[in-house]
Design a protein around this motif. Structure first.
Motif, PDB file in Angstrom:
ATOM      1  N   LEU A 103      -0.321 -20.318  -7.732  1.00 45.34           N
ATOM      2  CA  LEU A 103      -1.661 -20.881  -7.896  1.00 45.34           C
ATOM      3  C   LEU A 103      -2.632 -20.390  -6.828  1.00 45.34           C
ATOM      4  N   HIS A 104      -2.123 -20.142  -5.610  1.00 44.35           N
ATOM      5  CA  HIS A 104      -3.041 -19.896  -4.496  1.00 44.35           C
ATOM      6  C   HIS A 104      -2.663 -18.674  -3.652  1.00 44.35           C
ATOM      7  N   PRO A 105      -2.453 -17.505  -4.255  1.00 48.61           N
ATOM      8  CA  PRO A 105      -2.213 -16.318  -3.421  1.00 48.61           C
ATOM      9  C   PRO A 105      -3.512 -15.900  -2.737  1.00 48.61           C
ATOM     10  N   GLU A 106      -3.397 -15.408  -1.510  1.00 45.93           N
ATOM     11  CA  GLU A 106      -4.605 -15.043  -0.768  1.00 45.93           C
ATOM     12  C   GLU A 106      -5.141 -13.673  -1.162  1.00 45.93           C
ATOM     13  N   ASN A 107      -4.262 -12.809  -1.660  1.00 48.73           N
ATOM     14  CA  ASN A 107      -4.709 -11.472  -2.035  1.00 48.73           C
ATOM     15  C   ASN A 107      -3.727 -10.879  -3.043  1.00 48.73           C
ATOM     16  N   LYS A 108      -4.019  -9.683  -3.494  1.00 50.19           N
ATOM     17  CA  LYS A 108      -3.213  -9.031  -4.528  1.00 50.19           C
ATOM     18  C   LYS A 108      -1.786  -8.788  -4.057  1.00 50.19           C
ATOM     19  N   GLU A 109      -1.635  -8.299  -2.826  1.00 48.94           N
ATOM     20  CA  GLU A 109      -0.294  -8.032  -2.314  1.00 48.94           C
ATOM     21  C   GLU A 109       0.530  -9.308  -2.251  1.00 48.94           C
ATOM     22  N   GLU A 110      -0.081 -10.390  -1.813  1.00 43.68           N
ATOM     23  CA  GLU A 110       0.649 -11.655  -1.720  1.00 43.68           C
ATOM     24  C   GLU A 110       1.106 -12.121  -3.099  1.00 43.68           C
ATOM     25  N   TYR A 111       0.273 -11.904  -4.114  1.00 45.68           N
ATOM     26  CA  TYR A 111       0.680 -12.285  -5.465  1.00 45.68           C
ATOM     27  C   TYR A 111       1.883 -11.470  -5.928  1.00 45.68           C
ATOM     28  N   HIS A 112       1.871 -10.178  -5.655  1.00 46.05           N
ATOM     29  CA  HIS A 112       3.007  -9.337  -6.054  1.00 46.05           C
ATOM     30  C   HIS A 112       4.273  -9.728  -5.296  1.00 46.05           C
ATOM     31  N   LEU A 113       4.124 -10.124  -4.054  1.00 45.55           N
ATOM     32  CA  LEU A 113       5.284 -10.604  -3.303  1.00 45.55           C
ATOM     33  C   LEU A 113       5.785 -11.937  -3.861  1.00 45.55           C
ATOM     34  N   CYS A 114       4.879 -12.747  -4.412  1.00 46.85           N
ATOM     35  CA  CYS A 114       5.302 -13.984  -5.091  1.00 46.85           C
ATOM     36  C   CYS A 114       6.183 -13.659  -6.289  1.00 46.85           C
ATOM     37  N   MET A 115       5.767 -12.663  -7.069  1.00 46.53           N
ATOM     38  CA  MET A 115       6.576 -12.265  -8.226  1.00 46.53           C
ATOM     39  C   MET A 115       7.936 -11.752  -7.770  1.00 46.53           C
TER      40      MET A 115
ATOM     41  N   THR B 251       6.693  -2.843  -7.666  1.00 43.62           N
ATOM     42  CA  THR B 251       5.336  -2.499  -8.082  1.00 43.62           C
ATOM     43  C   THR B 251       4.699  -1.666  -6.964  1.00 43.62           C
ATOM     44  N   PRO B 252       3.583  -1.013  -7.234  1.00 46.48           N
ATOM     45  CA  PRO B 252       2.900  -0.282  -6.152  1.00 46.48           C
ATOM     46  C   PRO B 252       2.586  -1.173  -4.955  1.00 46.48           C
ATOM     47  N   GLU B 253       2.290  -2.442  -5.227  1.00 50.29           N
ATOM     48  CA  GLU B 253       1.937  -3.358  -4.139  1.00 50.29           C
ATOM     49  C   GLU B 253       3.159  -3.737  -3.296  1.00 50.29           C
ATOM     50  N   THR B 254       4.314  -3.942  -3.940  1.00 54.54           N
ATOM     51  CA  THR B 254       5.512  -4.231  -3.142  1.00 54.54           C
ATOM     52  C   THR B 254       5.929  -2.990  -2.357  1.00 54.54           C
ATOM     53  N   ASN B 255       5.725  -1.814  -2.955  1.00 54.37           N
ATOM     54  CA  ASN B 255       6.003  -0.578  -2.218  1.00 54.37           C
ATOM     55  C   ASN B 255       5.102  -0.448  -0.996  1.00 54.37           C
ATOM     56  N   ASP B 256       3.837  -0.829  -1.159  1.00 56.43           N
ATOM     57  CA  ASP B 256       2.913  -0.766  -0.024  1.00 56.43           C
ATOM     58  C   ASP B 256       3.331  -1.725   1.083  1.00 56.43           C
ATOM     59  N   TYR B 257       3.863  -2.876   0.692  1.00 54.71           N
ATOM     60  CA  TYR B 257       4.291  -3.862   1.689  1.00 54.71           C
ATOM     61  C   TYR B 257       5.414  -3.294   2.556  1.00 54.71           C
ATOM     62  N   PHE B 258       6.411  -2.695   1.928  1.00 59.12           N
ATOM     63  CA  PHE B 258       7.535  -2.150   2.690  1.00 59.12           C
ATOM     64  C   PHE B 258       7.223  -0.767   3.253  1.00 59.12           C
ATOM     65  N   GLY B 259       6.374  -0.032   2.566  1.00 62.57           N
ATOM     66  CA  GLY B 259       6.043   1.323   2.989  1.00 62.57           C
ATOM     67  C   GLY B 259       6.843   2.352   2.216  1.00 62.57           C
ATOM     68  N   LEU B 260       6.211   3.473   1.929  1.00 55.79           N
ATOM     69  CA  LEU B 260       6.835   4.515   1.111  1.00 55.79           C
ATOM     70  C   LEU B 260       7.385   5.672   1.933  1.00 55.79           C
ATOM     71  N   LYS B 261       7.368   5.536   3.241  1.00 55.93           N
ATOM     72  CA  LYS B 261       7.906   6.604   4.081  1.00 55.93           C
ATOM     73  C   LYS B 261       9.262   6.183   4.647  1.00 55.93           C
ATOM     74  N   TRP B 262      10.214   7.113   4.558  1.00 54.94           N
ATOM     75  CA  TRP B 262      11.615   6.847   4.869  1.00 54.94           C
ATOM     76  C   TRP B 262      12.080   7.680   6.054  1.00 54.94           C
ATOM     77  N   LEU B 263      13.086   7.173   6.744  1.00 61.47           N
ATOM     78  CA  LEU B 263      13.837   8.030   7.652  1.00 61.47           C
ATOM     79  C   LEU B 263      14.720   8.947   6.806  1.00 61.47           C
ATOM     80  N   PRO B 264      15.040  10.133   7.282  1.00 59.65           N
ATOM     81  CA  PRO B 264      15.845  11.066   6.481  1.00 59.65           C
ATOM     82  C   PRO B 264      17.340  10.768   6.552  1.00 59.65           C
ATOM     83  N   ALA B 265      17.699   9.492   6.660  1.00 57.11           N
ATOM     84  CA  ALA B 265      19.102   9.127   6.833  1.00 57.11           C
ATOM     85  C   ALA B 265      19.408   7.843   6.072  1.00 57.11           C
ATOM     86  N   ASP B 266      20.673   7.695   5.692  1.00 56.64           N
ATOM     87  CA  ASP B 266      21.160   6.463   5.081  1.00 56.64           C
ATOM     88  C   ASP B 266      21.980   5.704   6.119  1.00 56.64           C
ATOM     89  N   PHE B 267      22.171   4.404   5.873  1.00 60.40           N
ATOM     90  CA  PHE B 267      22.766   3.541   6.887  1.00 60.40           C
ATOM     91  C   PHE B 267      23.715   2.535   6.255  1.00 60.40           C
TER      92      PHE B 267
END
Length: 551
Positions: free
Chosen positions: A206-218, A234-250
């Motif tokens: 009912l009360h997300p503050e912005n678009k990213e917050e709504y996508h994080l609610c979903m 979604t593009p918004e959840t990707n923006d929250y975590f970031g689309l740049k990676w270290l070149p390694a797995d863990f």
């Protein structure tokens, strides 16, 4: 005595009147609305058959819900709404079907008779609808032939969805919540009772503050089904975590991230990243603190798969560099390393090159992620004289279970049973016939059988492991699997945002659960930091040891 009775009666009536007149919050009213809207959608004969535009019906009823201030007024709105849908005919086939063996742990319509929520009139109408529920082809949901998991149909997508539209946000929550309420086979296993999820998530929708917050609610809503199949990106959840990676797995071990492989060797070497580096902090924050912050956004069936799925939430970001603290050769150091878009790695995923081979000591090894059905006869011929074979399912197999079972299972044996949704009584599930594998047509393999599993063993990989376990002499070695078994159902939240869930329930023949629990190894072996640093496969080493041990 008469005076006391009248006084008591007056107090009783007064308390009930106060309850009826107590002002309801927006959340309380919408919780009731969500449940009734979903119930009518799948139960009312004139709604479930698609006669009404059910989204529009919700949008039209919401202003009336908003104006209702107490239980009496709210029940009046619901009663008039139900009456407007028209009379329903008596259902002669809605009694209990003795031919169906029901799984009822997910089923609960007791709320429809809760006089604390609804008037007697509404409760009676809801009960009448349940007893004379729709029995035809559902308009909004169907089941996939020969499998039984659901597919959602005839739902408007709202491609031009605007997150500022409150009604569409409410619709999105109502749709998803009711899909899980009636058709998710593992609803009864969620950490949080599904009713409480609705209570918690409604204010957030009912009360997300912005678009990213709504996508994080979903995303948070989807994560609450505790299902490793429950992806939501979604593009918004990707923006929250970031689309740049270290070149390694863990691998995450003891709240530390241990480098296990590289997505691009040259880029890893550029920053002197090495296999076995133990990363303890990212941008000054301990790994445990980052995990705690993002825990509610990481989909998983259990704690082990949560860690397996958490790596992007720890190291990804939007900046080109990140500072890490790490331990190497007993010394703690810090440095800044580069991050890249994943496409820059030019990484080609593979489960490995080997399909099968014979290890030292005449021990067979099969990579279940690479071997195919047409290769099984040749493979089993090559391995038939080995003293034991290790079937590595720390990957995703290619549907080879049934062919291999013909060689290792002496007779056809039950290895699973399933539940599928009953669309004629939404919320209930029906036990299907047991599934079998194996036959007596081939020369049987007589060596020891070892199956390797870990957190990457998910879905069909877990199903395959269950098939191997039909051979009572097979031994499973490794760690807890993902705990997400059953064909997936794909569907969308309002706006075309895609998600999915485990669509049928898979159990052992005796009814023992696999969802969330995963496959429980006979011998538990987890990789250690020292083992990774030495380049050892400790799970494989244990399997070889078991085969070499005289039984």
């Amino acid at each position: 005595m008469k005076i006391y009775f009248l006084l008591f009666f007056s107090v009783l009536i007064g308390s009930q009147t106060c309850l009826a007149q107590e002002k309801l919050t927006e959340t309380e009213k919408l919780i009731c609305t969500a449940k009734i809207w979903g119930f009518l959608k799948y139960y009312h004969p004139k709604v479930a058959n698609g006669k009404y535009d059910w989204d529009t019906q919700l949008f039209e009823i919401l202003p009336k819900i908003e104006k209702a201030q107490d239980k009496t007024a709210l029940s009046s709105v619901f009663s008039q709404w139900i009456a407007s849908l028209g009379e329903i005919s008596r259902c002669n086939s809605c009694g209990t079907d003795s031919k169906k063996e029901y799984f009822t742990k997910n089923f609960d319509l007791n709320w429809t008779q809760d006089r604390n929520l609804f008037s007697d009139e509404v409760c009676k109408k809801l009960k009448d609808i349940e007893e004379n529920r729709f029995q035809g082809k559902q308009h909004y949901v169907s089941t996939i032939n020969n499998v039984g998991n659901i597919q959602i149909e005839n739902e408007p997508e709202y491609k031009n969805f605007d997150w500022n539209n409150k009604n569409l946000r409410i619709l999105s929550l109502f749709r998803y919540w009711n899909t899980i309420e009636y058709f998710f086979p593992y609803k009864y296993q969620t950490d949080q009772k599904w009713d409480l999820v609705l209570t918690e998530m409604l204010p957030k929708f009912l009360h997300p503050e912005n678009k990213e917050e709504y996508h994080l609610c979903m995303l948070e809503l989807v994560v609450k089904i505790n299902d490793s199949h429950g992806f939501f990106i979604t593009p918004e959840t990707n923006d929250y975590f970031g689309l740049k990676w270290l070149p390694a797995d863990f691998s995450i071990i003891d709240d530390k991230a241990i480098v296990t492989k590289f997505y691009n060797d040259s880029l890893a070497q550029k920053d002197d990243l090495r296999i076995g580096d133990v990363i303890t902090k990212v941008d000054g924050k301990p790994i445990s603190q980052i995990l705690e912050k993002n825990y509610k956004y990481i989909n998983a069936s259990n704690a082990s798969s949560k860690l397996n799925n958490a790596k992007y939430a720890i190291f990804n970001g939007s900046t080109d560099t990140v500072k890490i603290e790490y331990i190497r050769n007993g010394t703690t150091e810090s440095k800044t390393v580069n991050r890249y878009f994943f496409k820059d790695f030019k990484y080609k995923f593979s489960w490995g090159k080997d399909k099968w081979k014979i290890l030292d000591g005449n021990i067979g090894y099969v990579n279940m992620g690479t071997v195919t059905n047409k290769e099984i006869p040749k493979m089993m011929e090559d391995l038939k004289n080995t003293k034991g074979t290790i079937f590595d399912i720390r990957n995703y197999p290619n549907g080879t279970l049934y062919q291999i079972a013909n060689y290792i299972n002496p007779t056809k044996a039950d290895f699973y049973k399933k539940i599928i949704p009953d669309l004629s009584y939404p919320g209930k599930f029906i036990w299907g016939e047991s599934g079998k594998c194996g036959n007596n047509r081939h020369e049987k393999y007589t060596g020891k059988i070892i199956v390797l599993v870990n957190g990457q063993t998910q879905s069909h990989a877990e199903f395959t492991t269950m098939g191997f376990q039909a051979n009572k002499n097979a031994m499973v070695i490794g760690s807890q699997t993902s705990g997400a078994d059953g064909n997936i159902s794909r569907f969308e939240l309002v706006g075309g945002f895609k998600t999915m869930m485990s669509g049928i329930g898979i159990f052992y023949p005796d009814g023992k659960e696999t969802q969330r629990v995963g496959i429980v190894p006979n011998i538990e072996v987890k990789p250690t930091i020292l083992g990774i640093q030495k380049g050892q496969d400790e799970v494989l080493d244990k399997a070889i040891e078991v085969i070499n041990t005289k039984s």
